[in-house]
Design a protein around this motif. Structure first.
Motif, PDB file in Angstrom:
ATOM      1  N   PHE A  69      -5.069 -19.740  54.663  1.00 27.36           N
ATOM      2  CA  PHE A  69      -3.656 -19.384  54.734  1.00 27.36           C
ATOM      3  C   PHE A  69      -3.504 -18.126  53.897  1.00 27.36           C
ATOM      4  O   PHE A  69      -3.329 -18.174  52.696  1.00 27.36           O
ATOM      5  CB  PHE A  69      -2.805 -20.527  54.210  1.00 27.36           C
ATOM      6  CG  PHE A  69      -1.312 -20.356  54.394  1.00 27.36           C
ATOM      7  CD1 PHE A  69      -0.786 -19.368  55.211  1.00 27.36           C
ATOM      8  CD2 PHE A  69      -0.430 -21.206  53.749  1.00 27.36           C
ATOM      9  CE1 PHE A  69       0.582 -19.222  55.379  1.00 27.36           C
ATOM     10  CE2 PHE A  69       0.943 -21.080  53.906  1.00 27.36           C
ATOM     11  CZ  PHE A  69       1.444 -20.081  54.728  1.00 27.36           C
ATOM     12  N   MET A  70      -3.590 -16.965  54.550  1.00 26.17           N
ATOM     13  CA  MET A  70      -3.788 -15.710  53.847  1.00 26.17           C
ATOM     14  C   MET A  70      -2.669 -15.419  52.846  1.00 26.17           C
ATOM     15  O   MET A  70      -1.480 -15.618  53.144  1.00 26.17           O
ATOM     16  CB  MET A  70      -3.879 -14.561  54.859  1.00 26.17           C
ATOM     17  CG  MET A  70      -5.027 -14.701  55.847  1.00 26.17           C
ATOM     18  SD  MET A  70      -6.643 -14.802  55.029  1.00 26.17           S
ATOM     19  CE  MET A  70      -6.828 -13.111  54.441  1.00 26.17           C
ATOM     20  N   PRO A  71      -3.024 -14.957  51.632  1.00 28.78           N
ATOM     21  CA  PRO A  71      -2.002 -14.651  50.620  1.00 28.78           C
ATOM     22  C   PRO A  71      -0.922 -13.705  51.127  1.00 28.78           C
ATOM     23  O   PRO A  71       0.257 -13.874  50.790  1.00 28.78           O
ATOM     24  CB  PRO A  71      -2.820 -14.028  49.483  1.00 28.78           C
ATOM     25  CG  PRO A  71      -4.174 -14.649  49.618  1.00 28.78           C
ATOM     26  CD  PRO A  71      -4.391 -14.798  51.100  1.00 28.78           C
ATOM     27  N   ALA A  72      -1.293 -12.720  51.941  1.00 23.73           N
ATOM     28  CA  ALA A  72      -0.294 -11.776  52.454  1.00 23.73           C
ATOM     29  C   ALA A  72       0.713 -12.451  53.372  1.00 23.73           C
ATOM     30  O   ALA A  72       1.846 -11.980  53.511  1.00 23.73           O
ATOM     31  CB  ALA A  72      -0.994 -10.635  53.198  1.00 23.73           C
ATOM     32  N   HIS A  73       0.314 -13.547  54.003  1.00 18.96           N
ATOM     33  CA  HIS A  73       1.200 -14.234  54.949  1.00 18.96           C
ATOM     34  C   HIS A  73       2.137 -15.209  54.248  1.00 18.96           C
ATOM     35  O   HIS A  73       3.078 -15.712  54.879  1.00 18.96           O
ATOM     36  CB  HIS A  73       0.369 -14.976  56.003  1.00 18.96           C
ATOM     37  CG  HIS A  73      -0.456 -14.077  56.844  1.00 18.96           C
ATOM     38  ND1 HIS A  73      -1.408 -14.544  57.738  1.00 18.96           N
ATOM     39  CD2 HIS A  73      -0.495 -12.717  56.950  1.00 18.96           C
ATOM     40  CE1 HIS A  73      -1.995 -13.526  58.347  1.00 18.96           C
ATOM     41  NE2 HIS A  73      -1.459 -12.410  57.883  1.00 18.96           N
ATOM     42  N   ARG A  74       1.884 -15.492  52.966  1.00 13.83           N
ATOM     43  CA  ARG A  74       2.739 -16.431  52.227  1.00 13.83           C
ATOM     44  C   ARG A  74       3.315 -15.806  50.965  1.00 13.83           C
ATOM     45  O   ARG A  74       3.946 -16.505  50.162  1.00 13.83           O
ATOM     46  CB  ARG A  74       1.962 -17.701  51.886  1.00 13.83           C
ATOM     47  CG  ARG A  74       0.602 -17.517  51.248  1.00 13.83           C
ATOM     48  CD  ARG A  74      -0.150 -18.850  51.151  1.00 13.83           C
ATOM     49  NE  ARG A  74      -1.556 -18.674  50.878  1.00 13.83           N
ATOM     50  CZ  ARG A  74      -2.118 -18.612  49.671  1.00 13.83           C
ATOM     51  NH1 ARG A  74      -1.355 -18.729  48.596  1.00 13.83           N
ATOM     52  NH2 ARG A  74      -3.417 -18.469  49.531  1.00 13.83           N
ATOM     53  N   ALA A  75       3.168 -14.488  50.817  1.00 16.95           N
ATOM     54  CA  ALA A  75       3.672 -13.830  49.609  1.00 16.95           C
ATOM     55  C   ALA A  75       5.188 -13.890  49.526  1.00 16.95           C
ATOM     56  O   ALA A  75       5.762 -13.813  48.429  1.00 16.95           O
ATOM     57  CB  ALA A  75       3.204 -12.376  49.572  1.00 16.95           C
ATOM     58  N   HIS A  76       5.871 -14.031  50.666  1.00 18.81           N
ATOM     59  CA  HIS A  76       7.337 -14.092  50.678  1.00 18.81           C
ATOM     60  C   HIS A  76       7.855 -15.520  50.478  1.00 18.81           C
ATOM     61  O   HIS A  76       9.061 -15.763  50.596  1.00 18.81           O
ATOM     62  CB  HIS A  76       7.873 -13.540  51.998  1.00 18.81           C
ATOM     63  CG  HIS A  76       7.510 -14.347  53.206  1.00 18.81           C
ATOM     64  ND1 HIS A  76       6.217 -14.454  53.661  1.00 18.81           N
ATOM     65  CD2 HIS A  76       8.263 -15.101  54.040  1.00 18.81           C
ATOM     66  CE1 HIS A  76       6.199 -15.228  54.736  1.00 18.81           C
ATOM     67  NE2 HIS A  76       7.430 -15.638  54.981  1.00 18.81           N
ATOM     68  N   ASN A  77       6.950 -16.459  50.161  1.00 11.99           N
ATOM     69  CA  ASN A  77       7.316 -17.865  49.959  1.00 11.99           C
ATOM     70  C   ASN A  77       8.037 -18.430  51.182  1.00 11.99           C
ATOM     71  O   ASN A  77       9.227 -18.771  51.115  1.00 11.99           O
ATOM     72  CB  ASN A  77       8.185 -18.037  48.714  1.00 11.99           C
ATOM     73  CG  ASN A  77       7.445 -17.715  47.430  1.00 11.99           C
ATOM     74  OD1 ASN A  77       6.289 -18.096  47.275  1.00 11.99           O
ATOM     75  ND2 ASN A  77       8.095 -16.999  46.532  1.00 11.99           N
ATOM     76  N   PRO A  78       7.318 -18.530  52.296  1.00 10.38           N
ATOM     77  CA  PRO A  78       7.961 -19.049  53.510  1.00 10.38           C
ATOM     78  C   PRO A  78       8.499 -20.457  53.305  1.00 10.38           C
ATOM     79  O   PRO A  78       8.000 -21.215  52.465  1.00 10.38           O
ATOM     80  CB  PRO A  78       6.818 -19.034  54.534  1.00 10.38           C
ATOM     81  CG  PRO A  78       5.562 -19.041  53.731  1.00 10.38           C
ATOM     82  CD  PRO A  78       5.884 -18.290  52.474  1.00 10.38           C
ATOM     83  N   LEU A  79       9.520 -20.788  54.073  1.00  8.14           N
ATOM     84  CA  LEU A  79      10.170 -22.095  53.972  1.00  8.14           C
ATOM     85  C   LEU A  79       9.325 -23.138  54.698  1.00  8.14           C
ATOM     86  O   LEU A  79       9.697 -23.676  55.741  1.00  8.14           O
ATOM     87  CB  LEU A  79      11.574 -22.021  54.576  1.00  8.14           C
ATOM     88  CG  LEU A  79      12.512 -20.986  53.931  1.00  8.14           C
ATOM     89  CD1 LEU A  79      13.798 -20.868  54.731  1.00  8.14           C
ATOM     90  CD2 LEU A  79      12.801 -21.357  52.480  1.00  8.14           C
TER      91      LEU A  79
END
Length: 286
Positions: free
Chosen positions: A146-156
């Motif tokens: 789960f790539m850090p760039a894809h979750r850096a915005h703290n998805p809901l």
């Protein structure tokens, strides 16, 4: 309700294995795809099923997706293929995507998450647990993918709700995303990731569509006897799977579903370009 079949990321080209039974498609190599669904609903806005590659992936692929993955997958990096651009071309705003339902949390399925930061992201509870609970099986493996760039915005990120005893065509452990009113289910298809699930949705004609994610990668695995895997795609499956025996069992159950319930269910996977061609002829909307 209307359902669009989208390619949200062309990948390396793969050759056909003999004559592909796809009307209107030349029997030639095609790029692997990131097959996503965009569901237009009356009450819940837009729902995306998987997101493919996002706009940040296309700007900074090595950083966002990983240099080794980019070298092997050979993504086309075409901004027009992003879910964001395709949503806008249909006349919608990014905020109209209110829900995203994911088969699993690997990079080629989550790249579009940052393009829709306000959307609620639904996953099967087993996949949610794998990335949020350090004590869960495969936690480190799952979090690494789960790539850090894809979750850096703290998805809901939201686990779907499981209901005791709920089955879908004999598949147990079904979960229902919280929020959407349409008939939408997460159906466990184990083996590829810790909580891999298919996404089942009723189309406008009352049939079920089952987005099987990476439970299989080539239509020959379901349509041929014995199952025919693709020599380009099979190493990808072998390298990613968390449980080989469970993955084969899932594939065989999907073969049975396709054989026995073809009049009720259309099954397709995430990366097979011939399947996408069947379902997404120009202008086709379910």
């Amino acid at each position: 309700m209307r359902i669009h079949h989208l390619n949200c990321g062309s990948l390396r080209k793969i050759p056909p294995l003999g004559e592909e039974p796809t009307a209107g498609v030349v029997n030639r190599e095609l790029p692997a795809v990131c097959h996503c669904l965009l569901i237009e609903t009356d009450s819940d806005g837009l729902i995306l099923v998987d997101t493919g590659l996002g706009t940040a992936d296309l700007r900074h692929p090595d950083r966002s997706l990983g240099a080794d993955w980019v070298a092997y997958a050979q993504p086309a990096l075409d901004p027009e293929e992003s879910a964001l651009r395709q949503v806008v071309r249909l006349g919608y705003a990014p905020r109209d995507v209110r829900h995203i339902v994911l088969t699993h949390l690997h990079r080629d399925h989550t790249g579009g998450l940052p393009d829709f930061p306000h959307a609620r992201v639904h996953v099967h509870p087993d996949e949610y647990r794998a990335v949020t609970d350090p004590a869960a099986p495969h936690h480190r493996y799952s979090l690494d993918r789960f790539m850090p760039a894809h979750r850096a915005h703290n998805p809901l990120l939201t686990p779907a709700l499981m209901e005791d005893g709920t089955e879908w065509f004999g598949f147990p452990g079904v979960a229902r995303p919280q929020g959407p009113a349409c008939e939408l289910l997460l159906v466990p298809l184990p083996g590829h990731s810790a909580g891999h699930a298919g996404v089942a949705v009723r189309d406008g004609g009352g049939r079920w569509l089952l987005h099987a994610g990476d439970a299989y990668m080539y239509h020959g695995e379901l349509e041929h006897t014995p199952p025919l895997s693709h020599p380009v795609l099979e190493p990808v499956q072998q390298g990613a799977q968390t449980d080989a025996a469970a993955r084969v069992m899932t594939r065989d159950r999907l073969r049975g579903l396709r054989h026995d319930r073809a009049d009720e269910v259309t099954v397709f996977s995430a990366h097979d370009p011939w399947e996408l061609s069947r379902l997404a002829a120009p202008g086709h909307v379910t």
